[in-house]
Enzyme design. Structure first.
Site, PDB file in Angstrom:
ATOM      1  N   HIS A 101     -18.884   4.964 -36.653  1.00  0.00           N
ATOM      2  CA  HIS A 101     -17.645   5.758 -36.627  1.00  0.00           C
ATOM      3  C   HIS A 101     -17.314   6.448 -37.945  1.00  0.00           C
ATOM      4  O   HIS A 101     -16.377   7.241 -38.007  1.00  0.00           O
ATOM      5  CB  HIS A 101     -16.456   4.880 -36.194  1.00  0.00           C
ATOM      6  CG  HIS A 101     -15.512   5.606 -35.262  1.00  0.00           C
ATOM      7  ND1 HIS A 101     -14.595   4.948 -34.469  1.00  0.00           N
ATOM      8  CD2 HIS A 101     -15.336   6.923 -35.034  1.00  0.00           C
ATOM      9  CE1 HIS A 101     -13.884   5.847 -33.781  1.00  0.00           C
ATOM     10  NE2 HIS A 101     -14.327   7.051 -34.101  1.00  0.00           N
ATOM     11  N   ASP A 124      -9.895   3.147 -29.649  1.00  0.00           N
ATOM     12  CA  ASP A 124     -10.669   2.204 -30.475  1.00  0.00           C
ATOM     13  C   ASP A 124      -9.950   0.857 -30.487  1.00  0.00           C
ATOM     14  O   ASP A 124      -8.723   0.799 -30.428  1.00  0.00           O
ATOM     15  CB  ASP A 124     -10.737   2.768 -31.904  1.00  0.00           C
ATOM     16  CG  ASP A 124     -11.831   2.187 -32.779  1.00  0.00           C
ATOM     17  OD1 ASP A 124     -12.330   2.918 -33.655  1.00  0.00           O
ATOM     18  OD2 ASP A 124     -12.191   0.993 -32.591  1.00  0.00           O
ATOM     19  N   HIS A 126     -10.057  -0.784 -33.090  1.00  0.00           N
ATOM     20  CA  HIS A 126      -9.753  -0.799 -34.520  1.00  0.00           C
ATOM     21  C   HIS A 126      -9.078   0.505 -34.957  1.00  0.00           C
ATOM     22  O   HIS A 126      -9.274   1.545 -34.346  1.00  0.00           O
ATOM     23  CB  HIS A 126     -11.049  -0.968 -35.327  1.00  0.00           C
ATOM     24  CG  HIS A 126     -11.919  -2.083 -34.838  1.00  0.00           C
ATOM     25  ND1 HIS A 126     -12.937  -1.891 -33.916  1.00  0.00           N
ATOM     26  CD2 HIS A 126     -11.922  -3.403 -35.124  1.00  0.00           C
ATOM     27  CE1 HIS A 126     -13.541  -3.051 -33.673  1.00  0.00           C
ATOM     28  NE2 HIS A 126     -12.947  -3.979 -34.385  1.00  0.00           N
ATOM     29  N   ASP A 128      -9.526   1.866 -38.094  1.00  0.00           N
ATOM     30  CA  ASP A 128     -10.451   2.609 -38.978  1.00  0.00           C
ATOM     31  C   ASP A 128      -9.665   3.398 -40.022  1.00  0.00           C
ATOM     32  O   ASP A 128     -10.029   4.532 -40.357  1.00  0.00           O
ATOM     33  CB  ASP A 128     -11.353   3.541 -38.150  1.00  0.00           C
ATOM     34  CG  ASP A 128     -12.257   2.769 -37.198  1.00  0.00           C
ATOM     35  OD1 ASP A 128     -12.988   3.428 -36.427  1.00  0.00           O
ATOM     36  OD2 ASP A 128     -12.222   1.536 -37.217  1.00  0.00           O
ATOM     37  N   HIS A 141     -17.181   2.860 -41.907  1.00  0.00           N
ATOM     38  CA  HIS A 141     -16.818   3.119 -40.498  1.00  0.00           C
ATOM     39  C   HIS A 141     -15.441   2.542 -40.177  1.00  0.00           C
ATOM     40  O   HIS A 141     -14.887   2.815 -39.111  1.00  0.00           O
ATOM     41  CB  HIS A 141     -17.882   2.619 -39.521  1.00  0.00           C
ATOM     42  CG  HIS A 141     -17.927   1.133 -39.339  1.00  0.00           C
ATOM     43  ND1 HIS A 141     -18.449   0.576 -38.193  1.00  0.00           N
ATOM     44  CD2 HIS A 141     -17.552   0.097 -40.127  1.00  0.00           C
ATOM     45  CE1 HIS A 141     -18.382  -0.744 -38.290  1.00  0.00           C
ATOM     46  NE2 HIS A 141     -17.838  -1.059 -39.448  1.00  0.00           N
ATOM     47  N   ASP A 232     -14.426   5.306 -29.614  1.00  0.00           N
ATOM     48  CA  ASP A 232     -15.292   4.208 -30.053  1.00  0.00           C
ATOM     49  C   ASP A 232     -15.537   3.334 -28.830  1.00  0.00           C
ATOM     50  O   ASP A 232     -14.574   2.848 -28.228  1.00  0.00           O
ATOM     51  CB  ASP A 232     -14.555   3.414 -31.144  1.00  0.00           C
ATOM     52  CG  ASP A 232     -15.405   2.325 -31.772  1.00  0.00           C
ATOM     53  OD1 ASP A 232     -15.236   2.076 -32.980  1.00  0.00           O
ATOM     54  OD2 ASP A 232     -16.243   1.731 -31.060  1.00  0.00           O
ATOM     55  N   ASP A 234     -16.264   0.461 -28.488  1.00  0.00           N
ATOM     56  CA  ASP A 234     -15.701  -0.896 -28.563  1.00  0.00           C
ATOM     57  C   ASP A 234     -14.223  -0.956 -28.140  1.00  0.00           C
ATOM     58  O   ASP A 234     -13.624  -2.028 -28.126  1.00  0.00           O
ATOM     59  CB  ASP A 234     -15.915  -1.552 -29.936  1.00  0.00           C
ATOM     60  CG  ASP A 234     -15.058  -0.970 -31.058  1.00  0.00           C
ATOM     61  OD1 ASP A 234     -15.520  -1.066 -32.224  1.00  0.00           O
ATOM     62  OD2 ASP A 234     -13.955  -0.448 -30.814  1.00  0.00           O
ATOM     63  N   GLU A 277     -20.614   4.145 -31.896  1.00  0.00           N
ATOM     64  CA  GLU A 277     -20.767   2.700 -32.021  1.00  0.00           C
ATOM     65  C   GLU A 277     -21.554   2.045 -30.883  1.00  0.00           C
ATOM     66  O   GLU A 277     -21.492   0.817 -30.728  1.00  0.00           O
ATOM     67  CB  GLU A 277     -19.409   2.001 -32.231  1.00  0.00           C
ATOM     68  CG  GLU A 277     -18.682   2.432 -33.505  1.00  0.00           C
ATOM     69  CD  GLU A 277     -19.258   1.877 -34.822  1.00  0.00           C
ATOM     70  OE1 GLU A 277     -20.182   1.030 -34.767  1.00  0.00           O
ATOM     71  OE2 GLU A 277     -18.805   2.299 -35.898  1.00  0.00           O
TER      72      GLU A 277
HETATM   73  N1  LIG Z   1     -11.270  -3.317 -39.846  1.00  0.00           N
HETATM   74  C1  LIG Z   1     -12.608  -3.885 -40.116  1.00  0.00           C
HETATM   75  C2  LIG Z   1     -13.541  -3.601 -38.952  1.00  0.00           C
HETATM   76  S1  LIG Z   1     -13.765  -1.898 -38.823  1.00  0.00           S
HETATM   77  C3  LIG Z   1     -14.600  -1.625 -37.343  1.00  0.00           C
HETATM   78  C4  LIG Z   1     -15.087  -0.204 -37.416  1.00  0.00           C
HETATM   79  S2  LIG Z   1     -15.350   0.488 -35.865  1.00  0.00           S
HETATM   80  N2  LIG Z   1     -15.776   1.956 -36.092  1.00  0.00           N
HETATM   81  O1  LIG Z   1     -14.118   0.546 -35.127  1.00  0.00           O
HETATM   82  O2  LIG Z   1     -16.401  -0.238 -35.187  1.00  0.00           O
HETATM   83  C5  LIG Z   1     -13.137  -3.259 -41.427  1.00  0.00           C
HETATM   84  O3  LIG Z   1     -12.539  -2.311 -41.915  1.00  0.00           O
HETATM   85  O4  LIG Z   1     -14.160  -3.733 -41.905  1.00  0.00           O
HETATM   86 MN   LIG Z   2     -14.106   2.820 -34.701  1.00  0.00          MN
HETATM   87 MN   LIG Z   3     -13.937  -0.058 -33.177  1.00  0.00          MN
END
Ligand SMILES: N[C@@H](CSCCS(N)(=O)=O)C(=O)O
Ligand SMILES: [Mn+2]
Ligand SMILES: [Mn+2]
Length: 323
Positions: A101, A124, A126, A128, A141, A232, A234, A277
């Protein structure tokens, strides 16, 4: 910037250095192998497959703070930005196949070069939206949105490889759908900036139809403008899309995911879509990889007009029947 494009461009971005797990660079191939081009060719517009970009992996690319591969990720996104800008400028609705991502930095920036008034829907698990200072992992990402927002620029360091990125998006032009794993630093940023977001709990409370109504009112009621959908995989429940790097339980059902993309298609405003992803190396079985890639194809096809109610007989479908 075309408000109603009449052709589709597919652009593969086999890139993985926004995170640490190998395999996500094989996402474009897995999605193609699941029949993406074939499925899109049955829809209403011509499909142009631009193939895959080839990215340079720089040898000397020391981490910045705890952020790995900053120069490689920055350069990849600069290349992607040009490719997306060209595809949109040529009048295509553009589908970018990731890859991780972090590629949204280049995809949205390149889109904004053609369509400065775009709005961004981020689907998503998340947010990000970590900065290098708030990120628990350093992985880029998980920081993509932070590079885009004008309101965050006093919180961002000068990351090597990213000097070309000038922030282009306002927090009010962004909506999140599907959040269920938000870091403390991200939570503070979302609240400070007043970003509109719908967690999975909000979806349970309101239902996905109401979530999309509020999303479109928030983004489009003052004026209609091009939509950038950054999806994403996920965001989907891991039972539907297990082959991905950061799965989180309690995700979107198949029907919620398809409602989101059907409704975005029905606005007639979709201009660029990222599907990121998908990591074929992380599926526990061939079936797990295939169901993840198939989910990605379904999400993309419904964003481009595939419907569950079917459609009328056309010359093309008639020909297909005779084959
Ligand atoms: N918030 C966590 C997980 S980030 C997950 C990235 S994604 N693109 O949504 O898979 C971090 O910043 O490492
Ligand atoms: Mn993402
Ligand atoms: Mn994600």
């Amino acid at each position: 910037c075309q408000s109603r494009a009449h052709s589709v461009a597919v652009l593969g971005a086999p890139f993985s250095k926004g995170q640490k797990r190998g395999g996500v660079e094989n996402g474009p191939k897995a999605i193609r192998d699941a029949g993406l081009i074939e499925r899109l060719s049955h829809l209403d517009y011509p499909v142009h497959d631009f193939g895959d970009l080839s990215f340079q992996y720089l040898e000397k690319d020391e981490p910045y703070m705890h952020v790995p591969f900053p120069r490689t990720v920055g350069r990849a996104n600069k290349l992607l930005s040009g490719a997306v800008s060209n595809a949109v400028g040529a009048g295509h609705t553009t589908i970018m196949l990731g890859g991780d991502h972090s590629l949204a930095i280049g995809s949205v920036e390149g889109h904004a070069k053609q369509c400065p008034d775009l709005c961004l829907i981020w689907v998503d698990a998340h947010a990000d939206i970590n900065t290098p200072f708030t990120s628990p992992s350093g992985n880029l990402h998980g920081q993509s949105v932070a590079f885009m927002l004008k309101e965050l620029q006093n919180k961002m360091p000068e990351l090597p490889g990213f000097s070309w990125v000038k922030p282009f998006l306002s927090a009010k032009d962004l909506v999140y759908i599907g959040l269920r794993d938000v870091d403390p630093g991200e939570y503070d940023i979302l609240k400070d900036l007043g970003v509109q977001y719908f967690t999975m709990r909000d979806i349970d409370r309101l239902g996905i139809q109401r979530v999309m109504e509020v999303t479109f009112h928030h983004l489009l009621s003052r004026k209609q403008r091009p939509i950038h959908l950054s999806f994403d995989i996920d965001a989907m429940d891991p039972s539907l899309a297990p082959a991905t790097g950061t799965p989180v339980n309690g995700g979107l059902t198949y029907r919620e995911g398809i409602w989101i993309t059907e409704e975005i298609h029905n606005t007639g405003l979709l201009s660029v879509m990222d599907l990121v992803e998908v990591n074929p190396d992380l599926g526990a079985s061939r079936e797990a990889v295939e169901s993840t890639a198939s989910m990605a194809v379904d999400v993309i096809a419904s964003a481009l007009g595939q419907t569950r109610e079917g459609g009328p007989i056309t010359q093309e479908s008639q020909t297909l029947k005779e084959d």
